[in-house]
Design a protein around this motif. Structure first.
Motif, short mmCIF file in Angstrom:
data_model
loop_
_atom_site.label_atom_id
_atom_site.label_comp_id
_atom_site.label_asym_id
_atom_site.label_seq_id
_atom_site.Cartn_x
_atom_site.Cartn_y
_atom_site.Cartn_z
N ASP A 1 -44.50 47.85 38.76
CA ASP A 1 -45.49 47.49 39.07
C ASP A 1 -46.74 48.14 40.08
OD1 ASP A 1 -45.25 46.94 36.17
OD2 ASP A 1 -44.77 44.73 37.30
N THR A 2 -46.33 47.51 40.86
CA THR A 2 -48.23 47.81 42.08
C THR A 2 -47.96 49.10 41.70
OG1 THR A 2 -46.95 46.04 43.55
CG2 THR A 2 -48.19 47.63 43.93
N ARG B 1 -39.00 58.17 42.59
CA ARG B 1 -38.38 58.83 43.22
C ARG B 1 -36.83 58.94 42.62
NH1 ARG B 1 -35.81 54.23 47.62
NH2 ARG B 1 -35.51 52.17 46.23
N ARG C 1 -39.33 51.25 37.51
CA ARG C 1 -39.61 49.61 36.93
C ARG C 1 -40.08 48.87 36.97
NH1 ARG C 1 -36.90 47.16 42.83
NH2 ARG C 1 -35.86 48.39 42.81
P1 NDP Z 1 -40.93 46.93 43.27
O1 NDP Z 1 -39.99 46.30 44.37
O2 NDP Z 1 -41.14 45.84 41.57
O3 NDP Z 1 -41.11 48.24 42.97
C1 NDP Z 1 -41.09 49.33 43.75
C2 NDP Z 1 -40.32 50.68 44.26
O4 NDP Z 1 -40.66 51.20 44.35
C3 NDP Z 1 -39.92 51.01 42.98
O5 NDP Z 1 -40.28 51.93 42.11
C4 NDP Z 1 -38.88 51.39 43.72
O6 NDP Z 1 -37.80 52.26 43.60
C5 NDP Z 1 -39.56 51.99 44.62
N1 NDP Z 1 -39.43 52.33 45.95
C6 NDP Z 1 -38.71 51.63 47.03
N2 NDP Z 1 -38.39 51.13 48.33
C7 NDP Z 1 -38.76 53.25 48.14
C8 NDP Z 1 -38.80 53.87 49.35
N3 NDP Z 1 -38.39 54.04 50.33
N4 NDP Z 1 -39.19 55.31 48.34
C9 NDP Z 1 -39.89 55.89 47.42
N5 NDP Z 1 -39.00 54.67 46.91
C10 NDP Z 1 -39.50 53.35 47.01
O7 NDP Z 1 -42.25 46.28 43.65
P2 NDP Z 1 -43.42 45.70 43.46
O8 NDP Z 1 -44.48 45.86 44.73
O9 NDP Z 1 -44.39 47.09 42.72
O10 NDP Z 1 -43.43 44.82 41.94
C11 NDP Z 1 -43.62 43.64 42.94
C12 NDP Z 1 -43.28 42.57 41.94
O11 NDP Z 1 -44.55 42.15 41.47
C13 NDP Z 1 -42.73 42.78 40.82
O12 NDP Z 1 -42.49 41.96 39.96
C14 NDP Z 1 -44.25 43.10 39.78
O13 NDP Z 1 -43.57 43.10 38.47
C15 NDP Z 1 -45.02 41.72 40.44
N6 NDP Z 1 -46.39 42.63 40.07
C16 NDP Z 1 -46.85 42.20 39.12
C17 NDP Z 1 -48.28 43.20 38.36
C18 NDP Z 1 -49.07 42.08 37.27
O14 NDP Z 1 -47.98 42.01 36.67
N7 NDP Z 1 -50.06 43.03 37.56
C19 NDP Z 1 -48.77 43.71 39.87
C20 NDP Z 1 -47.52 44.40 41.17
C21 NDP Z 1 -46.86 44.05 40.87
P3 NDP Z 1 -36.69 51.87 42.53
O15 NDP Z 1 -36.48 51.71 41.47
O16 NDP Z 1 -35.83 52.81 42.52
O17 NDP Z 1 -35.69 51.23 43.58
#
Ligand code: NDP
Length: 315
Positions: free
Chosen positions: A159-160, A180, A185
Motif C-alpha cells: 500500500d505504501t 519484485r 501485496r
Molecule cells: P508491506 O510490508 O505491506 O509491503 C512491502 C512491499 O515491499 C511488498 O510488495 C514487498 O514485496 C516489497 N519488498 C519488501 N522488501 C523488498 C525488497 N528488498 N526489494 C523489493 N521489494 C521489496 O509494507 P507497506 O509499507 O506497503 O504497508 C505496511 C502496512 O501499512 C500494510 O498493512 C498496509 O496495508 C498499511 N498501509 C495502509 C495505507 C492506507 O491504507 N492508506 C497506506 C500505507 C500503508 P513482496 O510482496 O514480494 O514481499
C-alpha cells in the motif's frame, strides 16, 4: 549527567505516544513525553489521512499530529524534544526504570510507555546510501516536489508503494513501479488506482541491481527476476517503499522482541515482559499499523500504566 524522576515516561510522539499522553495526563500521572527524532512520527511524512474516524473530509498528517499534541498539552502533558538514547529496565519489580535522554539526562520512571513506532526500510545497496538525498528517498510527500515533470521509480508493491506512486504520478512525468514478484501485496483499491493511472508503468518481477549516477540519480539498472536479464531506465528520483522496521533496538537487551524486532506484549494488554514497561503503536504491531490502532494501543498503555501505578501506591 542531570537527573530527574517522574511517575510516567512516554517515549515517542506518533498517535500512540500522544494518545497515551492524553490519557495519562487526564489520569493525573503528569507524564513526560520525549518526541524522538521525528516529532509527530510517520504521519508527519504522509499526505492526506482519509481513514481516521472523525475527519469526514480527511486531514493532513502533520496537522493531525499537531492537534494530538495540543490535546495532550491541554491536560498538562510535558512534551519535550529529545531522544531516548538508552534504557535500563533491570531494576527490581516495583522500582523505577531508567532512561537516558540524548546521552546527558537521566530520568527514572515507575511506568514507561514505549511508542517509538517504526521507520522505513531500505534495500541495502551501497548506491542507495551514497545517493540518499541526491535522488534517493523513502518519502514521496517530502521529496516528490523536487521531481516535478521528471521521471521517477518507486520500489515495492504494498500500500505504501502504491500510495507513493499515485502521489508522484500527479507531479511527475512518468512513474515506474518496480515490483519484485508477479503480484502486489497492496489492497485492491490501491492496486486499481496505480493500474489505471496513465503515467504509471508497473514493471513486474523486477528488482534493483544498482542505482547509477555520480552526483545524483541518473539511471537505475534493473534485473528481471524471471529471466535474470538486466536493463536500465532513466530516472531522476528513486523512492523506496518496501515496508518498515520497528524502532526497538534500544530495548533489545530487556524486552522480548519477535524475529522482526517488534515488541511482544501480553495478549489483550500493552504489558511487556518487564513490569512497569508498556508498549503501544507500531513498535509492537506488525499487522494493523494504522494511526487509529496505534492511538487505541496508546490508550491501552496509559490505562495499564495507571492501574500498575495505583497497585504500587504511586500517586
Ligand atoms: P508491506 O510490508 O505491506 O509491503 C512491502 C512491499 O515491499 C511488498 O510488495 C514487498 O514485496 C516489497 N519488498 C519488501 N522488501 C523488498 C525488497 N528488498 N526489494 C523489493 N521489494 C521489496 O509494507 P507497506 O509499507 O506497503 O504497508 C505496511 C502496512 O501499512 C500494510 O498493512 C498496509 O496495508 C498499511 N498501509 C495502509 C495505507 C492506507 O491504507 N492508506 C497506506 C500505507 C500503508 P513482496 O510482496 O514480494 O514481499
Amino acid at each position: 549527567m542531570t537527573e530527574e524522576s517522574t511517575k510516567c515516561l512516554i517515549i515517542g510522539s506518533g498517535p500512540a505516544g500522544y494518545t497515551a499522553a492524553i490519557y495519562a495526563s487526564r489520569a493525573g500521572l503528569n507524564p513526560i513525553l520525549y518526541q524522538g527524532v521525528q516529532p509527530g512520527g510517520q504521519l508527519t511524512i504522509t499526505n492526506d489521512v482519509e481513514n481516521y474516524p472523525g475527519y469526514p473530509e480527511g486531514i493532513q498528517g502533520p496537522q493531525m499530529m499537531m492537534e494530538f499534541q495540543q490535546q495532550a498539552e491541554r491536560f498538562g502533558a510535558d512534551i519535550r524534544t529529545g531522544m531516548v538514547t538508552s534504557v535500563d529496565f533491570s531494576g527490581k519489580t516495583g522500582k523505577p526504570h531508567k532512561a537516558i535522554i540524548d546521552d546527558e539526562h537521566q530520568i527514572t520512571a515507575y511506568a514507561i510507555i514505549i511508542a517509538t513506532g517504526a521507520s522505513a526500510k531500505w534495500l541495502g545497496l551501497p548506491s542507495e546510501d551514497r545517493l540518499n538525498g541526491k535522488g534517493v528517498s523513502a518519502c514521496a510527500v517530502c521529496d516528490g516536489f523536487f521531481y516535478r515533470n521528471m521521471d521517477v521509480a518507486v520500489v515495492g508493491g504494498g500500500d505504501t508503494a502504491c500510495e507513493e506512486a499515485s502521489y508522484l504520478s500527479k507531479l511527475c512525468n512518468k512513474v515506474y513501479m518496480l515490483v519484485r514478484g508477479d503480484a502486489m501485496r497492496a489492497s485492491k483499491i490501491m492496486q486499481k488506482r496505480v493500474k489505471e493511472a496513465e503515467n504509471i508503468e508497473i514493471l513486474w518481477n523486477t528488482s534493483t541491481d544498482e542505482i547509477l549516477g555520480e552526483q545524483e540519480v541518473e539511471r537505475v539498472r534493473l534485473i528481471n527476476n524471471s529471466t535474470q536479464e538486466k536493463s536500465e531506465i532513466k530516472v531522476q528520483g528513486f523512492f523506496v517503499a518496501i515496508g518498515h522496521q520497528p524502532n526497538t533496538a534500544i530495548f533489545k537487551d530487556f524486552l522480548n522482541l519477535d524475529e522482526s524486532g517488534y515488541i511482544q506484549t501480553i495478549k489483550g494488554s500493552s504489558k511487556t515482559n518487564i513490569e512497569g514497561v508498556f508498549a503501544s503503536g507500531d513498535a509492537q504491531d506488525n499487522v494493523y499499523r494504522q494511526a487509529v490502532t496505534a492511538a487505541g494501543t496508546g490508550c491501552m498503555a496509559a490505562l495499564d500504566a495507571e492501574r500498575y501505578l495505583a497497585g504500587l501506591g504511586v500517586h
